[in-house]
Structure formats: C-alpha cells, structure tokens
Design a protein around this motif. Structure first.
Motif, PDB file in Angstrom:
ATOM      1  N   ILE A 253      18.374  -0.176  27.583  1.00  0.00           N
ATOM      2  CA  ILE A 253      16.984   0.062  27.966  1.00  0.00           C
ATOM      3  C   ILE A 253      16.912   0.159  29.487  1.00  0.00           C
ATOM      4  O   ILE A 253      17.525  -0.645  30.196  1.00  0.00           O
ATOM      5  CB  ILE A 253      16.056  -1.086  27.491  1.00  0.00           C
ATOM      6  N   MET A 254      16.168   1.155  29.996  1.00  0.00           N
ATOM      7  CA  MET A 254      15.864   1.203  31.430  1.00  0.00           C
ATOM      8  C   MET A 254      14.359   1.002  31.581  1.00  0.00           C
ATOM      9  O   MET A 254      13.570   1.724  30.954  1.00  0.00           O
ATOM     10  CB  MET A 254      16.276   2.540  32.042  1.00  0.00           C
ATOM     11  N   LYS A 255      13.986   0.011  32.398  1.00  0.00           N
ATOM     12  CA  LYS A 255      12.570  -0.333  32.458  1.00  0.00           C
ATOM     13  C   LYS A 255      12.137  -0.646  33.888  1.00  0.00           C
ATOM     14  O   LYS A 255      12.726  -1.502  34.556  1.00  0.00           O
ATOM     15  CB  LYS A 255      12.319  -1.566  31.581  1.00  0.00           C
ATOM     16  N   ASP A 292       7.470   6.492  41.716  1.00  0.00           N
ATOM     17  CA  ASP A 292       7.589   7.907  42.075  1.00  0.00           C
ATOM     18  C   ASP A 292       7.562   8.765  40.808  1.00  0.00           C
ATOM     19  O   ASP A 292       8.319   8.521  39.867  1.00  0.00           O
ATOM     20  CB  ASP A 292       8.900   8.122  42.833  1.00  0.00           C
ATOM     21  N   LYS A 293       6.699   9.768  40.784  1.00  0.00           N
ATOM     22  CA  LYS A 293       6.569  10.609  39.596  1.00  0.00           C
ATOM     23  C   LYS A 293       7.744  11.557  39.380  1.00  0.00           C
ATOM     24  O   LYS A 293       7.842  12.199  38.340  1.00  0.00           O
ATOM     25  CB  LYS A 293       5.283  11.446  39.698  1.00  0.00           C
ATOM     26  N   SER A 294       8.629  11.643  40.351  1.00  0.00           N
ATOM     27  CA  SER A 294       9.726  12.598  40.245  1.00  0.00           C
ATOM     28  C   SER A 294      10.752  12.191  39.190  1.00  0.00           C
ATOM     29  O   SER A 294      11.384  13.048  38.576  1.00  0.00           O
ATOM     30  CB  SER A 294      10.408  12.778  41.605  1.00  0.00           C
ATOM     31  N   VAL A 295      10.930  10.875  38.992  1.00  0.00           N
ATOM     32  CA  VAL A 295      11.883  10.388  37.991  1.00  0.00           C
ATOM     33  C   VAL A 295      11.186   9.331  37.136  1.00  0.00           C
ATOM     34  O   VAL A 295      10.710   8.315  37.655  1.00  0.00           O
ATOM     35  CB  VAL A 295      13.145   9.782  38.640  1.00  0.00           C
ATOM     36  N   ILE A 296      11.114   9.574  35.840  1.00  0.00           N
ATOM     37  CA  ILE A 296      10.442   8.658  34.910  1.00  0.00           C
ATOM     38  C   ILE A 296      11.462   8.170  33.888  1.00  0.00           C
ATOM     39  O   ILE A 296      12.199   8.965  33.307  1.00  0.00           O
ATOM     40  CB  ILE A 296       9.256   9.351  34.207  1.00  0.00           C
ATOM     41  N   TYR A 297      11.467   6.859  33.672  1.00  0.00           N
ATOM     42  CA  TYR A 297      12.426   6.250  32.748  1.00  0.00           C
ATOM     43  C   TYR A 297      11.702   5.855  31.470  1.00  0.00           C
ATOM     44  O   TYR A 297      10.729   5.103  31.499  1.00  0.00           O
ATOM     45  CB  TYR A 297      13.060   5.016  33.396  1.00  0.00           C
ATOM     46  N   THR A 298      12.165   6.352  30.333  1.00  0.00           N
ATOM     47  CA  THR A 298      11.526   6.038  29.058  1.00  0.00           C
ATOM     48  C   THR A 298      12.581   5.581  28.049  1.00  0.00           C
ATOM     49  O   THR A 298      13.767   5.883  28.179  1.00  0.00           O
ATOM     50  CB  THR A 298      10.775   7.249  28.482  1.00  0.00           C
ATOM     51  N   ASN A 299      12.109   4.850  27.035  1.00  0.00           N
ATOM     52  CA  ASN A 299      12.958   4.376  25.952  1.00  0.00           C
ATOM     53  C   ASN A 299      12.273   4.669  24.629  1.00  0.00           C
ATOM     54  O   ASN A 299      11.048   4.805  24.565  1.00  0.00           O
ATOM     55  CB  ASN A 299      13.202   2.875  26.091  1.00  0.00           C
ATOM     56  N   VAL A 300      13.036   4.738  23.572  1.00  0.00           N
ATOM     57  CA  VAL A 300      12.466   5.099  22.273  1.00  0.00           C
ATOM     58  C   VAL A 300      11.415   4.083  21.827  1.00  0.00           C
ATOM     59  O   VAL A 300      10.514   4.406  21.057  1.00  0.00           O
ATOM     60  CB  VAL A 300      13.593   5.229  21.220  1.00  0.00           C
ATOM     61  N   SER A 301      11.520   2.845  22.343  1.00  0.00           N
ATOM     62  CA  SER A 301      10.576   1.798  21.944  1.00  0.00           C
ATOM     63  C   SER A 301       9.300   1.787  22.784  1.00  0.00           C
ATOM     64  O   SER A 301       8.385   1.011  22.506  1.00  0.00           O
ATOM     65  CB  SER A 301      11.255   0.423  22.055  1.00  0.00           C
ATOM     66  N   PRO A 362      18.341   5.321  26.870  1.00  0.00           N
ATOM     67  CA  PRO A 362      17.148   5.800  27.578  1.00  0.00           C
ATOM     68  C   PRO A 362      17.084   7.325  27.727  1.00  0.00           C
ATOM     69  O   PRO A 362      18.096   8.021  27.658  1.00  0.00           O
ATOM     70  CB  PRO A 362      17.270   5.138  28.957  1.00  0.00           C
ATOM     71  N   MET A 363      15.861   7.793  27.942  1.00  0.00           N
ATOM     72  CA  MET A 363      15.609   9.200  28.287  1.00  0.00           C
ATOM     73  C   MET A 363      15.061   9.218  29.712  1.00  0.00           C
ATOM     74  O   MET A 363      14.064   8.562  30.013  1.00  0.00           O
ATOM     75  CB  MET A 363      14.595   9.818  27.333  1.00  0.00           C
TER      76      MET A 363
END
Length: 594
Positions: A253-255, A292-301, A362-363
């Motif tokens: 997870i990246m958060k 920063d909106k340039s890189v967003i870290y998301t996870n399936v959860s 992560p995505m």
C-alpha cells in the motif's frame, strides 16, 4: 541476574517454616511467605498481585485455584512418592480402617504406590472441588473408615466429622526441587529477555516502522516512532488492511499521511503456530509531496471497485472495447487509451487496474497536465522513486500535454531502465490535440517498442443509446448528495439529450444532469428543464468557441481572449498554452503584454 521475588502461599505453618529455612541458603531468591489454604490462599494472591512478584509457590488444590486468577507462573510443590509413603506407613500402625482423600496431586501418587506394592488395596477417593469433600467422607464413614489421609482442606473437613486424620506434608526434597525448578526457569527467561531486548534494539535502528497484529487485531508489537498524530494515522491505516493481508498473505500500500508518503509492505509472520499480520512501513523521500496533483497514489482499497463489466453500454463499439480491455488486462502488456475529453479514460484505466493481476499493488497516477521537467527529474532520481518497485500499475494521463523536453526525458528513462518490464503501464491521450506528441518519438516508442495495446473510447455522440443508463447512474449519485428523490427523466427529456451534440462527452452529460437535478422539485425531470439547461450550454459553448461573434471587439482583443481561454484551460502553464496555440513562448508573452 537479579534476585527472584517469590510469593509463597503455604497451606500450613510447618510448610511455611520449612520453605523459609531452605530459602536462607539460596541467595538467588527473595521469599515472602504466608499461610493460606484453598480460598484463603487465593485471597492472599489477589491482595499481593500489585507487589511485583516474579512467581508464586503453593501446593496441590491451592496452587490450582491460584492459577485461575493470576498471570504469574505458579509452581506447585509436588507431593513426592516419599511424602505419601511416609503418611501411609504411619496410617498402617492405626488399628482401624483408613482411606486416602484428596485432589489428583495426592491420589495419583497414591495409585502409583499401590501398583509398586503389587496391587496393594488402598481406599482412594479423588475429589475435584471442595464441595465434593463432605459427600466423599460420608461415604467412607458408612464403609467403616475412621482415619483419613489427606491435604489441609480434606483434613479440616474430616476433623469436623469426628474422624482421625493424617496430614500429608511435603518433605525437604520436594521444596528444594521446587526452588531448583524456579531458578532454572528464570535462567531461561533471562536469556530469552536478553534476546528480545537485542531484537528490539536492532529494530529501533532500522529505517522501517513495524506493526504486528495478533488474531484479535490488537497490536502485538510496534516500533512506530512518529509524532502522535502521524503515529495514529499509520496505525489506523495498517488496521484497515489487516483483513486483506490475512486473506491475501501479502499486500503493498502507498498512502499519503499528513504531508508525507508512506509505503506499507504487509506479510504474514508465523510464530509458535500463530500467524501475525505484520506491516513494514517506510517513509518515502521525494521532492514531489503528496499534496501535488502531478502524482497521485491510490490503492485498490481506497475506493469502490470499478469493473469493466459494470460499465453501462448497449453500444456494439464500446462493448468490443470493453471485451478487448478484459482480455489484455490479465496480461502485463502496456495499454494506451485514446479518446476525446470527457470520454471516461480515467475510469476505464481504473477498471483495467481493478481487473488485473496487479490490483494487490498500488496504482500511481502521473498527470502530464501538472508535470514539468523538474518534476520528471525529481521522480526519476529519487532514492524512493515509485519506479523502483515491482508489479505497480503506472497510469500516465494527459500525455498529449507533454512538451518536447518532457517527452524526451520520459522516453530516455523508459529506454534505459526497462521499468516497464517490472510494472504495468497504462497511457491515455487525446489524438489530434498535439502534433508534436502524435508524431513524436515518444509516441512511436510507446506504440512500437513497448507494443502498447491501443483502446479507443467512443465519444458520447457515438453511443447515444447509452444515455438513459448513464443518466440513471448519475441520478443515483446525486440523490444522497442533495437529499432529493428524483426517479428519472421524462421520455421527451431523454429524447432531447440523445439529439444533443456533445462536445465534452460524459463530463458534460453529468454536469447537465446535475443542473437539471437542482432545478427539479418533482419525481421526474421535465423536458422543459432539460431544454433550458441545454440552451444555456449552447450559449456557453458559443461564447467560448466562437469569440469572433463578438462583433464589437477588435482582432487583437479576440486573439487575446482566445489566449486567455487556452491559458485558463492549461492552468496558466505558458509552455503548454504556447504548444497548443502553435506559437513560441516568447510570441505568447509578447501577445499578452500588448
């Protein structure tokens, strides 16, 4: 080793005195002795529970009862065969019949003695609780027994019934054995504690935070050393993923937490037959902060799952795109999404991610709209660059907005690192927006070197039969947002939407439905409401797209208005605005100045 602090609860004074006498010769021990049998002994243990004792010594039934109310180790001074034989030998000198009554610690030893004496008959009765003693004694009285051998509580009950008694006492060797066992036990415990302390000291000096949970989801171990607010957020995030980790056995997870980014690696740790969901957490050092909106870290959860099969469509063209996406999503092949503004490329990319084999990782969403050469360099050169990971999904959106320098940077990095071979790449862009991107070497690299699978999302004008389904979904999202119950649109209202020419596709449809929703107080949105909203939409588009219709303006004013609109669209990024207008930055600056 420090002295072992022992709480002794002896069932009779003689045992207390014997224990204290033997303890004087054992310098490793600090003994505090009291007399109390059965429930009286339990009461003493309760009263002394806050006095930092290391261990409790007692005997027989008293020891068993104390074990039920304390977390400390309880050492039972066992009755040896010699102790029991002494009592039996004394009883054999008695002229009447005798019986042996007690808890298992007494009667089991007696049975062994009986077997060793070639099956010598002994009257033995085992009790399991104090309440059974009187009934057992009455039974023996009826059988002519007048002498009872037992422990303190049994002897006490027997005397009340007028029986003769012999108390089974523990000899010196039994007490010495108990003390020796305690010393050996605490030597092992001391060695174990030293190993634990060493382990803790090693863990404190690693960069990772570690949190381990037990089967009840309580923290079994944690070395998180952060300010209170951040610490609580880290623990809370780990707790959210315990069930997922237990099921999947491994998660990443990246958060973003606060102003920092944290990488959670979770895996199951086994110890003594038990499994502990454990997270290793590392603070990621990067010049690009999570805000920063340039890189967003998301996870399936992080958000509801989006499935390709759940995307509403009756359109043959879109069905084919979805089917192709389902097939390619199960592979590691890169994908490039083409589509006009508002066709749902971001949603489609997430659906591919959720349906892929990479969804447990992560995505990372990189938006070219907000990127520049400095940010590309920062993300490439960082010691915690997300590109150094494996099995991540990287979604590069708005690729058509990259200037030539950024295109060259990205192409060079992909060429020299082979990062795409360790991860899944998804790209999205608008064809025809930027000649330098469409015909540039980066696009050629994506299509030819990476062999990205192309998927073109149809514009809303090409799938107008899907408008009723899309409207239903938009309405269901709006009802909880505004607290209104609107069941749908009147047939003529749907007809108007299906005959409208859509410039911005799904985002435009969603905006129109929301405006109509707010203007409606009935259960159904009327065609008059839709007609009114669409009319306003046409006026806005005319003002934006055709400023030349403002006949009272000069050519310079019209040009400046167009430049201002493009700058606004590009978040006032002059490089991208100049690229879109087909002029140099210096020309753009000069036109704005004058």
């Amino acid at each position: 080793m420090n002295k072992i602090k022992i709480l002794v609860i002896a069932p009779y004074n003689g045992m207390k005195d014997l224990i204290c006498e033997i303890a004087e010769d054992m310098k490793e021990l600090e003994v505090h002795a009291f007399v109390g049998d059965m429930l009286d002994g339990v009461k003493i243990a309760e009263e002394k529970k806050y006095e930092d004792f290391d261990v409790i010594i007692s005997r027989a039934g008293t020891a068993e009862l104390i074990k039920e109310i304390t977390h400390l180790p309880v050492i039972d001074i066992k009755l040896s065969a010699i102790d029991m034989m002494r009592a039996i030998k004394l009883a054999k000198s008695y002229s009447g019949k005798f019986g042996i009554v007690g808890f298992k610690s007494i009667t089991d030893t007696t049975k062994v003695i009986s077997q060793l004496n070639h099956g010598e008959h002994l009257e033995i009765k085992t009790v399991h609780s104090i309440s059974e003693i009187d009934d057992c004694l009455h039974e023996l009285i009826e059988r002519g027994i007048s002498l009872i051998i037992g422990d303190v509580i049994t002897v006490k009950h027997a005397k009340k019934m007028g029986l003769n008694t012999i108390l089974v006492t523990s000899g010196r060797e039994s007490v010495i054995t108990a003390f020796t066992d305690i010393i050996q036990l605490f030597k092992h415990i001391s060695t174990f504690k030293e190993k634990i302390l060493l382990t803790h000291n090693i863990i404190r000096n690693v960069n990772d935070h570690i949190i381990a949970f037990n089967g009840k989801k309580d923290i079994a171990f944690s070395n998180v050393d952060e300010p209170k607010e951040i610490k609580e957020m880290i623990i809370s995030e780990a707790e959210k993923h315990v069930d997922m980790l237990t099921q999947e056995k491994k998660v990443t997870i990246m958060k973003p937490l606060g102003s920092e980014l944290y990488l959670f690696h979770g895996k199951m740790i086994s110890s003594n037959g038990l499994s502990y969901p454990t997270f290793y957490i590392n603070k990621q050092k990067s010049k690009i902060k999570p805000v920063d909106k340039s890189v967003i870290y998301t996870n399936v959860s992080d958000e509801p799952t989006i499935l390709l099969d759940s995307l509403p469509t009756s359109n043959k063209l879109f069905k084919k795109v979805i089917q192709d996406a389902k097939t390619v999503s199960k592979t590691n092949m890169p994908i490039i999404l083409f589509g006009k503004k508002g066709t749902g490329k971001d949603t489609f990319a997430k659906a591919i991610y959720h349906g892929s084999n990479y969804q447990k990782q992560p995505m990372i969403i990189i938006d070219a709209h907000y990127m520049n050469e400095k940010k590309w360099s920062a993300i490439f050169e960082s010691e915690n660059s997300p590109f150094l990971n494996e099995n991540f999904t990287f979604y590069f959106k708005n690729m058509h907005l990259l200037n030539e320098d950024s295109q060259l940077l990205l192409e060079s990095y992909l060429t020299n690192t082979y990062v795409h071979k360790r991860n899944r790449f998804i790209f999205s862009c608008m064809s025809g927006y930027s000649h330098s991107f469409d015909q540039g070497s980066l696009m050629q690299f994506i299509q030819n070197e990476l062999s990205a699978f192309p998927l073109t999302l149809p514009a809303l004008n090409e799938r107008k039969e899907d408008i009723p389904s899309l409207v239903s979904i938009f309405l269901s999202d709006l009802m909880p947002k505004y607290g209104k119950q609107i069941l749908g649109l009147e047939p003529e209202a749907i007809h108007l939407l299906q005959h409208f020419h859509w410039t911005y596709n799904l985002i435009q449809l969603k905006r129109i439905i929301e405006k109509a929703f707010l203007l409606t107080d009935d259960f159904y949105i009327a065609d008059e409401t839709i007609e009114k909203v669409l009319a306003n939409e046409k006026i806005e588009e005319t003002e934006i797209i055709n400023p030349v219709l403002h006949g009272h303006k000069t050519l310079d004013e019209i040009n400046k208005e167009i430049i201002e609109k493009v700058l606004s669209d590009e978040n006032y990024n002059q490089s991208r605005a100049a690229q879109r207008l087909g002029i140099s930055r210096s020309t753009l600056w000069r036109k704005l100045k004058y």
